[in-house]
Every structure is written in structure tokens, then in C-alpha cells.
Design a protein around this motif. Structure first.
Motif, mmCIF file in Angstrom:
data_model
loop_
_atom_site.group_PDB
_atom_site.id
_atom_site.type_symbol
_atom_site.label_atom_id
_atom_site.label_comp_id
_atom_site.label_asym_id
_atom_site.label_seq_id
_atom_site.Cartn_x
_atom_site.Cartn_y
_atom_site.Cartn_z
ATOM 1 N N UNK A 199 0.934 -1.103 0.320
ATOM 2 C CA UNK A 199 -0.203 0.110 0.054
ATOM 3 C C UNK A 199 0.787 0.825 0.056
ATOM 4 N N UNK A 200 0.218 1.996 -0.368
ATOM 5 C CA UNK A 200 0.891 3.742 -0.324
ATOM 6 C C UNK A 200 0.402 4.483 0.641
ATOM 7 N N UNK A 201 0.387 5.403 1.026
ATOM 8 C CA UNK A 201 -0.491 5.683 2.092
ATOM 9 C C UNK A 201 0.454 6.703 2.228
ATOM 10 N N UNK A 202 -0.715 8.050 2.052
ATOM 11 C CA UNK A 202 -0.454 9.842 2.392
ATOM 12 C C UNK A 202 -0.962 10.384 3.073
ATOM 13 N N UNK A 203 -0.622 11.198 3.889
ATOM 14 C CA UNK A 203 -1.203 12.570 4.937
ATOM 15 C C UNK A 203 -1.435 11.623 6.325
ATOM 16 N N UNK A 204 -0.853 10.181 6.362
ATOM 17 C CA UNK A 204 -1.230 10.313 7.955
ATOM 18 C C UNK A 204 -2.933 9.213 7.656
ATOM 19 N N UNK A 205 -2.962 9.776 9.189
ATOM 20 C CA UNK A 205 -4.834 9.268 10.203
ATOM 21 C C UNK A 205 -6.182 10.029 8.557
ATOM 22 N N UNK A 206 -5.323 11.344 8.278
ATOM 23 C CA UNK A 206 -6.065 12.485 7.861
ATOM 24 C C UNK A 206 -5.726 11.857 5.826
ATOM 25 N N UNK A 207 -5.338 11.555 5.144
ATOM 26 C CA UNK A 207 -5.169 11.459 4.367
ATOM 27 C C UNK A 207 -5.849 10.328 3.270
#
Length: 139
Positions: free
Chosen positions: A14-22
Motif C-alpha cells: 500500500x501507499x499512504x499519504x497524509x496519515x490519519x487524515x490522508x
């Protein structure tokens, strides 16, 4: 001592950006979600919900594995309701969990044996063992 994997069966990417608000997206595009902080009522899900969904799905598979080894037929309407709490102790953030397992039609002792066996083989249960508080409940 950590057991090393001898044969990789699958790798989730997976690719996640913005943490808990992303946002998070899997490499195959099957998962493409907005993330939001727990309890914020903003669109999206949160890591605790994702962990609960993954663990409960994996735990059902582990129960199937255990039942086959015990030569027990599981009910078609079995279910696992996972509850994952995010909390604090002092200045630390921690998780704790409850797996509420429904195995209608199975004798309680048999159901308990299946759940305990599944908890020994489920990779999520192994990941959590000794690291967070976990309750296994038959409902």
C-alpha cells in the motif's frame, strides 16, 4: 526469538499519504480509501477499523483451518465481530482488542476449542500475542 518466514505466500503493498487524515491505495488498486481520525465523523475509515476487519477475516480463516484439523463442520452463519480500542496509558498510545465469535449450533466446549486453536494459528493473533490485551469471547 522471531520465526523467519520460509516461503512468502503473499505481499500486500500500500501507499499512504497524509496519515490519519490522508488516503491509502493498494498497488493493485483494489483498495483505495480515504482515512480519517477515529470519531471525527469525516469521510473515510481509520487504521483501527482496518486492523479489526483484517483480523476478523483472518481469524475466520484460522477457525476453518482448526475445524478441518479437528474434523468439525463450522456453521455457515459463523461470524467474528472485532473491536479494537485505541487508548492511552500515561503518555503512550496503545491498542487492545476483543474478538466476539459466534458459532451457532456448536456445543460451547467445541466452539471454545476451535476459537483457542484459531488464536494459536491466526497470524494477526500471533502478531498481537504478548503485545496488547486481547479478549476472546463466545457470543
Amino acid at each position: 526469538m522471531i520465526t523467519q518466514i520460509e516461503k512468502v505466500l503473499y505481499t500486500a503493498k500500500t501507499h499512504t499519504t497524509g496519515g490519519r487524515e490522508g488516503a491509502a491505495r493498494s498497488s493493485d488498486g483494489q483498495l483505495d480509501i480515504k482515512l480519517s481520525p477515529p470519531g471525527s465523523n469525516r469521510p473515510g475509515t481509520n487504521p483501527e477499523q482496518l486492523f479489526a476487519a483484517g483480523w476478523s477475516a483472518c481469524f475466520e480463516g484460522a477457525m476453518g483451518h482448526a475445524a478441518r484439523a479437528m474434523k468439525i463442520k463450522l456453521p455457515a452463519d459463523l461470524a467474528v465481530d472485532a473491536e479494537v480500542d485505541l487508548g492511552t496509558a500515561g503518555n503512550e498510545f496503545l491498542l487492545q482488542a476483543r474478538l466476539n465469535v459466534s458459532l451457532p449450533g456448536l456445543e460451547r466446549e467445541v466452539a471454545r476449542a476451535v476459537v483457542e486453536a484459531a488464536h494459536q494459528t491466526c497470524p494477526y493473533s500471533k502478531l498481537s500475542r504478548g503485545n496488547i490485551n486481547v479478549e476472546l469471547n463466545l457470543v
